[in-house]
Design an enzyme around this catalytic site. Sequence first.
Site, PDB file in Angstrom:
ATOM      1  CE  LYS A 126    -118.188  89.568   4.286  1.00 41.87           C
ATOM      2  NZ  LYS A 126    -117.151  88.663   4.797  1.00 41.87           N
ATOM      3  CG  ASP A 166    -119.541  86.842   6.609  1.00 42.77           C
ATOM      4  OD1 ASP A 166    -118.322  86.873   6.820  1.00 42.77           O
ATOM      5  OD2 ASP A 166    -120.345  87.447   7.349  1.00 42.77           O
TER       6      ASP A 166
HETATM    7  P1  NDP Z   1    -122.064  81.464  10.988  1.00 35.80           P
HETATM    8  O1  NDP Z   1    -123.316  82.000  10.448  1.00 35.80           O
HETATM    9  O2  NDP Z   1    -121.619  80.107  10.624  1.00 35.80           O
HETATM   10  O3  NDP Z   1    -122.068  81.554  12.583  1.00 35.80           O
HETATM   11  C1  NDP Z   1    -122.237  82.763  13.240  1.00 35.80           C
HETATM   12  C2  NDP Z   1    -122.297  82.491  14.736  1.00 35.80           C
HETATM   13  O4  NDP Z   1    -122.258  83.737  15.421  1.00 35.80           O
HETATM   14  C3  NDP Z   1    -123.574  81.806  15.171  1.00 35.80           C
HETATM   15  O5  NDP Z   1    -123.319  81.008  16.288  1.00 35.80           O
HETATM   16  C4  NDP Z   1    -124.473  82.982  15.531  1.00 35.80           C
HETATM   17  O6  NDP Z   1    -125.480  82.668  16.469  1.00 35.80           O
HETATM   18  C5  NDP Z   1    -123.481  83.939  16.142  1.00 35.80           C
HETATM   19  N1  NDP Z   1    -123.941  85.316  15.937  1.00 35.80           N
HETATM   20  C6  NDP Z   1    -124.246  85.916  14.753  1.00 35.80           C
HETATM   21  N2  NDP Z   1    -124.674  87.163  14.952  1.00 35.80           N
HETATM   22  C7  NDP Z   1    -124.630  87.366  16.274  1.00 35.80           C
HETATM   23  C8  NDP Z   1    -124.945  88.452  17.111  1.00 35.80           C
HETATM   24  N3  NDP Z   1    -125.408  89.602  16.606  1.00 35.80           N
HETATM   25  N4  NDP Z   1    -124.752  88.305  18.446  1.00 35.80           N
HETATM   26  C9  NDP Z   1    -124.286  87.151  18.959  1.00 35.80           C
HETATM   27  N5  NDP Z   1    -123.978  86.070  18.216  1.00 35.80           N
HETATM   28  C10 NDP Z   1    -124.149  86.180  16.894  1.00 35.80           C
HETATM   29  O7  NDP Z   1    -120.936  82.553  10.590  1.00 35.80           O
HETATM   30  P2  NDP Z   1    -119.368  82.361  10.482  1.00 35.80           P
HETATM   31  O8  NDP Z   1    -118.883  81.457  11.546  1.00 35.80           O
HETATM   32  O9  NDP Z   1    -119.038  82.089   9.077  1.00 35.80           O
HETATM   33  O10 NDP Z   1    -118.865  83.856  10.769  1.00 35.80           O
HETATM   34  C11 NDP Z   1    -118.603  84.321  12.094  1.00 35.80           C
HETATM   35  C12 NDP Z   1    -117.711  85.545  12.013  1.00 35.80           C
HETATM   36  O11 NDP Z   1    -116.488  85.220  11.343  1.00 35.80           O
HETATM   37  C13 NDP Z   1    -118.294  86.740  11.241  1.00 35.80           C
HETATM   38  O12 NDP Z   1    -117.816  87.938  11.816  1.00 35.80           O
HETATM   39  C14 NDP Z   1    -117.666  86.583   9.862  1.00 35.80           C
HETATM   40  O13 NDP Z   1    -117.604  87.795   9.164  1.00 35.80           O
HETATM   41  C15 NDP Z   1    -116.272  86.100  10.245  1.00 35.80           C
HETATM   42  N6  NDP Z   1    -115.545  85.405   9.195  1.00 35.80           N
HETATM   43  C16 NDP Z   1    -116.050  84.288   8.594  1.00 35.80           C
HETATM   44  C17 NDP Z   1    -115.322  83.623   7.629  1.00 35.80           C
HETATM   45  C18 NDP Z   1    -115.766  82.351   7.023  1.00 35.80           C
HETATM   46  O14 NDP Z   1    -114.968  81.750   6.282  1.00 35.80           O
HETATM   47  N7  NDP Z   1    -116.951  81.853   7.304  1.00 35.80           N
HETATM   48  C19 NDP Z   1    -114.023  84.171   7.154  1.00 35.80           C
HETATM   49  C20 NDP Z   1    -113.556  85.302   7.911  1.00 35.80           C
HETATM   50  C21 NDP Z   1    -114.316  85.903   8.867  1.00 35.80           C
HETATM   51  P3  NDP Z   1    -127.002  82.468  15.976  1.00 35.80           P
HETATM   52  O15 NDP Z   1    -126.991  81.193  15.200  1.00 35.80           O
HETATM   53  O16 NDP Z   1    -127.806  82.455  17.201  1.00 35.80           O
HETATM   54  O17 NDP Z   1    -127.301  83.671  15.101  1.00 35.80           O
END
Ligand code: NDP
Length: 449
Positions: A126, A166
């Site tokens: 990562k 991510d």
């Molecule tokens: P994105 O950046 O596309 O979206 C993240 C979302 O989560 C946004 O809506 C963001 O809101 C919100 N968010 C982020 N940080 C916080 C926080 N501290 N408190 C509340 N809301 C928060 O990321 P992904 O969808 O790619 O990833 C989301 C999760 O899934 C992560 O844990 C990631 O590690 C996991 N994941 C992702 C994969 C992938 O293929 N993308 C694969 C496996 C796991 P805002 O825009 O306001 O920050």
Amino acid sequence: MNKYLKNVLNGVKEKNPYETEYLQAVEEVLTSIEPVVKNHPEYERIALLERMIEPERIITFRVPYVNDKGQTVVHKGYRVQFSSLIGPYKGGLRFHPSVNQSIIKFLGFEQIFKNALTGLPIGGAKGGSDFDPKGKSDDEIMRFCQSFMTELQRHIGADVDVPAGDIGVGEREIGYLFGQYKRIKDVYEGGVLTGKGLSYGGSLVRKEATGFGLIYFMKEMLGQNNISLEGKTVTISGAGNVAIYACQKALEYGANVVAMSDSKGCIYDKNGIDLNLIKQIKEVERGRIYEYLKVHPQAEYIECNGTDSPIWEIKTDIALPCATQNEVTLNSAKKLVENGVIAIGEGANMPCVKEATEYFLNNNILVAPAKAANAGGVAISAVEMSQNSMRYYLPFENVDKKLNEIMINIFNSCKLASNEYNLDNNYVAGANIAAFTKLANAMAAQGIV
Ligand code: NDP
């Protein structure tokens, strides 16, 4: 806890006292593999656990770039190459102000187990930076990505280490990173990054894979417990890549998604979330979720205020935390159970605090653990790598079918391990045990390295 496990846990706590997320992830795994470790006293002699929890390599570096005001800004960059036991290092990059070594180590550690569960030949890694893409211009993002890759390029390669996206790293960022890699290396090495755009080596279904995969896993888990997704109320935290495509697939299966969120607050729309509007706000305009109200004033917006996210106060059958780590506190878990939740599907990595997971399991709530349930993204990243090697593209239907098969297989591995050790539908422990068994065998076979 078995004496060897206790010693390893105490040792890791002593050596990494401030890395709370990493310690949380290690403790969860060590706690649940006890029944396996008990049967293998030889693991202690070869320090198998000590080697598994220590990253093979941690790289940190400086990432300077010039912002639009002409000021030079410096960020920290990380790549934790955790394990190459069963394949090249593989795992995403996160750009978010909260990024630090503990976060990247916990994510890298979880990634080893997740990747093992996919059944595909990929190790665990990562990386990322404390850079915040929010509010930055495209030019700033490009300059930052170029600077980040100028350092990272010397540590990665299609057979060495393959980063992906991510939080904060989507197709736009991957494009800038790929362009810079290609320019510096002077080689078209498609398999060096995954999550690429479709016009230059990306795979169909990669964008949707984590969210779709989560729902395929949930459907299987619920189905094998005689519950249907159809007609169920669903709440999904986040409105990013994982949340959006989990929502899309849940709707396709006839569920009623009533709430989604971002880091500022959540939208509750009893009539059902308008996903096209969420996509427009988040994927196109990169706006805030409260803008939903401009089109649907009947919906409710509840602002985040304190540590407990308001989305978990909403009554639901199925809760899908798809935003970030530790977003479901014990208080939130209690509220969800009080409101009759049936199942939790972890789209985000480690979204539930330890006590919340324990509370769900003690109350017979089905929990689809992140390592298993969100493995669809990395699985299709591995399929993207295969397509790049073959110099060939697979059609959408083929990749989607493969994703569904992989998620069903992952569920069955978790269930099998849970049954083998009489863990009573504890798929959290099942996932840890199934992945650990595979990794431990590979580690024992490869000697002391
Ligand atoms: P994105 O950046 O596309 O979206 C993240 C979302 O989560 C946004 O809506 C963001 O809101 C919100 N968010 C982020 N940080 C916080 C926080 N501290 N408190 C509340 N809301 C928060 O990321 P992904 O969808 O790619 O990833 C989301 C999760 O899934 C992560 O844990 C990631 O590690 C996991 N994941 C992702 C994969 C992938 O293929 N993308 C694969 C496996 C796991 P805002 O825009 O306001 O920050």
